[in-house]
Design an enzyme around this catalytic site. Structure first.
Site: not given
Ligand code: NDP
Length: 248
Positions: A145, A158
């Protein structure tokens, strides 16, 4: 099975239940890969499975909480038994964590954020590195990020995890740079229309942001056998393919 550039290959995606991870799993499936889809929400994994079938590929669903380090260890062994190797690892799952002044963060929330965003990625490296080395074209992408490079108030946990993920991936890339068949890179999606972004910026109009499907095409590019770089950080939008090595 499609005849795309990843036909016959196995790709593991964490955080595949929604957002960027889900879109990436679909993009990899459309390119022909068998998807190993990881997340906690079983219903969402099953919906993804249906869409992957419609795209002409198949998936192995792994409901797993990334706080379960032993579960991550066991997964490597199970994948070796079943598939013999792994071709693609996308370490995408993440949480925003508490947006609280450092002095007021609950230690349990700090720990949980570090476990999911950082330690789980290291546990996956530990579990999957031997399988990726057995691939003819192993590709690993860890999702970072822009927060990794900024010190903004209330983003502490974060940002700390993302900065650490970057040195984690670059260290792994250094340890494998003599291997022609394994490439390790970092990807920064930038602001993307997902639940995490809406949580961080509740007043923002999501329609002004790129869709996860657009971002996923860029991650797909880093996973192809034809992608030969290693140890680099790529910023979306990839149409510019702005790439840079972090200072040594
Ligand atoms: P979301 O919140 O939409 O999705 C997060 C995903 O992570 C879900 O599929 C969730 O699945 C999974 N997850 C979270 N906690 C757990 C856990 N304890 N065990 C297993 N799975 C877990 O986030 P984004 O799609 O936005 O983010 C994806 C990546 O991109 C992240 O690393 C984020 O930091 C990064 N990012 C995103 C940006 C943005 O603007 N969206 C910008 C920069 C970086 P479930 O809840 O089903 O377990």
């Amino acid at each position: 099975m499609t005849d795309g550039p990843l036909a016959g290959r196995y790709a593991l995606v964490t955080g595949a239940t929604r957002g960027i991870g889900r879109a990436t799993a679909l993009a990899l499936a459309e390119a022909g890969a068998h998807i190993i889809a990881i997340g906690r929400t079983s219903g969402a994994l099953e919906e993804l499975d249906d869409e992957i079938r419609q795209a002409g590929s198949n998936a192995t669903l792994v409901p797993l909480d990334l706080k379960d380090g032993d579960g991550i260890d066991r997964l490597g062994g199970a994948l070796y038994e079943r598939f013999g190797h792994l071709d693609v690892f996308v370490g995408n799952a993440g949480v925003l964590g508490p947006m609280t002044p450092l002095a007021q963060i609950d230690p349990k929330e700090w720990e949980a954020t570090l476990t999911v965003n950082l330690t789980a990625n290291w546990r996956f490296i530990r579990s999957l590195d031997p399988l990726l080395r057995l691939s003819t074209a192993g590709r690993a992408v860890l999702v970072s990020s822009g927060a990794a490079h900024k010190a903004r108030a209330y983003w502490g946990p974060y940002a700390v995890t993302k900065a650490a993920v970057e040195i984690l991936a670059r260290t792994w890339a250094a340890e494998t740079e003599n291997l022609s068949n394994l490439k390790v890179n970092l990807f920064n999606p930038g602001p993307t229309r997902t639940r995490m972004r809406a949580k961080a910026y509740p007043g923002e109009d999501p329609e002004t942001l790129p869709a996860p499907e657009d971002v996923a095409q860029a991650i797909l590019a880093l996973c192809l056998p034809s992608f030969e770089e290693t140890g680099k950080l790529y910023d979306f939008p990839m149409r510019k393919f702005r790439e840079f090595r972090l200072p040594e």
